[in-house]
Every structure is written in structure tokens, then in C-alpha cells.
Design a protein around this motif. Structure first.
Motif, PDB file in Angstrom:
ATOM      1  N   GLY A  58       0.813  -1.223   0.000  1.00  0.00           N
ATOM      2  CA  GLY A  58       0.000   0.000   0.000  1.00  0.00           C
ATOM      3  C   GLY A  58       0.840   1.265   0.000  1.00  0.00           C
ATOM      4  O   GLY A  58       2.068   1.243  -0.135  1.00  0.00           O
TER       5      GLY A  58
ATOM      6  N   GLY B  26       0.654   3.808  -2.163  1.00  0.00           N
ATOM      7  CA  GLY B  26       1.030   4.353  -3.470  1.00  0.00           C
ATOM      8  C   GLY B  26       0.466   5.735  -3.742  1.00  0.00           C
ATOM      9  O   GLY B  26       1.037   6.498  -4.513  1.00  0.00           O
ATOM     10  N   ARG B  27      -0.639   6.065  -3.078  1.00  0.00           N
ATOM     11  CA  ARG B  27      -1.283   7.361  -3.322  1.00  0.00           C
ATOM     12  C   ARG B  27      -0.866   8.356  -2.254  1.00  0.00           C
ATOM     13  O   ARG B  27      -0.741   8.011  -1.077  1.00  0.00           O
ATOM     14  CB  ARG B  27      -2.809   7.173  -3.308  1.00  0.00           C
ATOM     15  N   LYS B  28      -0.706   9.594  -2.652  1.00  0.00           N
ATOM     16  CA  LYS B  28      -0.388  10.655  -1.693  1.00  0.00           C
ATOM     17  C   LYS B  28      -1.606  10.862  -0.780  1.00  0.00           C
ATOM     18  O   LYS B  28      -2.734  11.012  -1.256  1.00  0.00           O
ATOM     19  CB  LYS B  28      -0.063  11.943  -2.451  1.00  0.00           C
ATOM     20  N   PRO B  29      -1.434  10.811   0.559  1.00  0.00           N
ATOM     21  CA  PRO B  29      -2.585  10.852   1.470  1.00  0.00           C
ATOM     22  C   PRO B  29      -3.435  12.131   1.344  1.00  0.00           C
ATOM     23  O   PRO B  29      -4.650  12.072   1.421  1.00  0.00           O
ATOM     24  CB  PRO B  29      -1.958  10.748   2.853  1.00  0.00           C
ATOM     25  N   TRP B  30      -2.787  13.249   1.215  1.00  0.00           N
ATOM     26  CA  TRP B  30      -3.494  14.525   1.001  1.00  0.00           C
ATOM     27  C   TRP B  30      -2.617  15.461   0.204  1.00  0.00           C
ATOM     28  O   TRP B  30      -1.425  15.209   0.026  1.00  0.00           O
ATOM     29  CB  TRP B  30      -3.929  15.160   2.340  1.00  0.00           C
ATOM     30  N   ARG B  31      -3.227  16.531  -0.240  1.00  0.00           N
ATOM     31  CA  ARG B  31      -2.462  17.428  -1.110  1.00  0.00           C
ATOM     32  C   ARG B  31      -1.323  18.084  -0.351  1.00  0.00           C
ATOM     33  O   ARG B  31      -1.337  18.166   0.876  1.00  0.00           O
ATOM     34  CB  ARG B  31      -3.389  18.464  -1.739  1.00  0.00           C
ATOM     35  N   GLN B  32      -0.369  18.581  -1.113  1.00  0.00           N
ATOM     36  CA  GLN B  32       0.871  19.102  -0.535  1.00  0.00           C
ATOM     37  C   GLN B  32       0.621  20.326   0.339  1.00  0.00           C
ATOM     38  O   GLN B  32       1.183  20.447   1.413  1.00  0.00           O
ATOM     39  CB  GLN B  32       1.856  19.443  -1.670  1.00  0.00           C
TER      40      GLN B  32
ATOM     41  N   SER C 184       3.340   9.341   1.482  1.00  0.00           N
ATOM     42  CA  SER C 184       2.911   7.956   1.514  1.00  0.00           C
ATOM     43  C   SER C 184       2.535   7.572   2.945  1.00  0.00           C
ATOM     44  O   SER C 184       3.158   8.042   3.904  1.00  0.00           O
ATOM     45  CB  SER C 184       4.025   7.029   1.018  1.00  0.00           C
TER      46      SER C 184
END
Length: 212
Positions: free
Chosen positions: A59, A61-67, A77
Motif C-alpha cells: 500500500g 502508493g497514493r499521496k494521502p493529502w495534497r501538498q 505515503s
């Protein structure tokens, strides 16, 4: 050379035998024995401890929230080592702990260690014929007659494997039994008392002699 008293099955002194082994010089003895002991303990390690790095954890792979704009710290991650369930930084990986030591030095260390235990050694006559069948109680009684506390850590050395003695001894906590040609330095040093037959003592001098 050391003279050893030989006891019979009843615990009576019936003769003497000698132990003569070529050992390390006093100045280097502790170093040689230590090297051999560390080698045995290291070689016994399985070396199979394994942790996952952040690249191996499932797991994330997706950025949890925007920068920007959330007020929270940046995160790329959910498997970062800083996160619960994330990878491990510099964790253990499977490895080989084997340490090499040449045969002459191993034998010298074993001879030196064994010779250093002569004060804690009890030499007895062959007693395999005393067991028509396995009997732990009889073995414990004999150990007591030989002046050894059965609750101590005991190394029992015999000439050849004997099934009745083995079955009698395996149920005694703290007692280990080895044939004379299969000794190891850890058990020689770890035992509180060493019980050996006179024939096994002669075989030790033959098997581990400096000339072999």
C-alpha cells in the motif's frame, strides 16, 4: 599432565588415570578459547530476522493529502517509516553470521578449555552394563554417589552412544550427554560438573591430540 581418580559404579575409588593434552600458552589461552566460543555461538544463529523497508510494505502508493493548504505536515505515503504500519529504517535483513576458524585452532581451544575443567571433573568406570533397561532413578543415584549434585549443569561424556544411558539421562534437567568424539567448547565451559568414563578420557586424548 594431571592425575585423575577413577570411581566405580558404587562411588568407591578404584584407581587412577592421567590426562595429558597439549594446551595453549597461558598468555594466549583465554584469547584462543574466546575466539572458538564466539565462533560456535555465532554459527548457531539462524540469521533469519527480516523487516520490510518502505519499498516492500503493501500500500501507500497514493499521496494521502495534497501538498499544501491542509495545515498538516507534508506526506507522500502512508508507508513512510514515520507512520504506524510503515517501513522500518535500517531494520535487520537475513544474513549469515558464520565465522571461520581453522581446524588446528579449534582443536587447541577445545583441548585448552577441557584441560581447564579438571578440577570440576569426575572420572568413572564404564557403567553401560549397569543398565538392562532405561532407569533415570538409577542414574541419579549413581551421580549422587560420585559426589555430584544432580541439580547442577552436568556434562556426561561416554565412549560411544548407549541407548539405555541416553534414555535414562534425557529426562534429567541440566544434564547433557555426548560421545567423546563430539565435544563442543560451549558445553565444556558451561557445565558445572563434567562426568567422564576413563575410556572416554583416553579417547579424548586420542581424538583431539595435537598430531591429528
Amino acid at each position: 599432565m594431571v592425575d585423575c581418580v577413577v570411581k566405580n559404579w558404587q562411588g568407591e575409588e578404584v584407581g587412577q588415570t592421567t590426562l595429558e593434552l597439549k594446551v595453549a600458552k597461558e598468555k594466549t589461552a583465554s584469547h584462543v578459547v574466546h575466539r572458538a566460543l564466539i565462533r560456535q555461538l555465532a554459527n548457531a544463529r539462524q540469521g533469519n530476522a527480516c523487516t520490510k523497508t518502505r519499498a516492500e510494505v503493501r500500500g501507500g502508493g497514493r499521496k494521502p493529502w495534497r501538498q499544501k493548504g491542509t495545515g498538516r505536515a507534508r506526506a507522500g505515503s502512508i508507508r513512510s517509516p514515520l507512520w504506524r504500519g510503515g517501513g522500518v529504517i535500517f531494520g535487520p535483513k537475513p544474513r549469515d553470521f558464520e565465522t571461520k576458524l581453522n581446524r588446528k585452532e579449534r582443536r587447541l581451544a577445545l583441548r585448552t578449555a577441557f584441560f581447564s575443567r579438571t578440577n570440576d571433573m569426575v572420572v568413572v568406570e564404564e557403567f553401560g552394563d549397569q543398565f538392562s533397561k532405561p532407569k533415570t532413578k538409577e542414574l541419579l543415584s549413581a551421580i549422587a554417589r560420585w559426589g555430584v549434585d544432580s541439580s547442577a549443569k552436568i556434562l556426561l561424556i561416554v565412549t560411544e552412544p548407549n541407548q539405555n544411558i541416553y534414555l535414562s539421562a534425557r529426562n534429567v534437567a541440566g544434564l547433557k550427554m555426548y560421545p567423546a568424539h563430539q565435544l563442543n567448547i560451549y558445553d565444556v565451559l558451561n557445565a558445572d560438573k563434567i562426568i567422564t568414563t576413563a575410556a572416554a578420557l583416553a579417547k579424548i586424548q586420542e581424538v583431539y591430540s595435537d598430531s591429528v
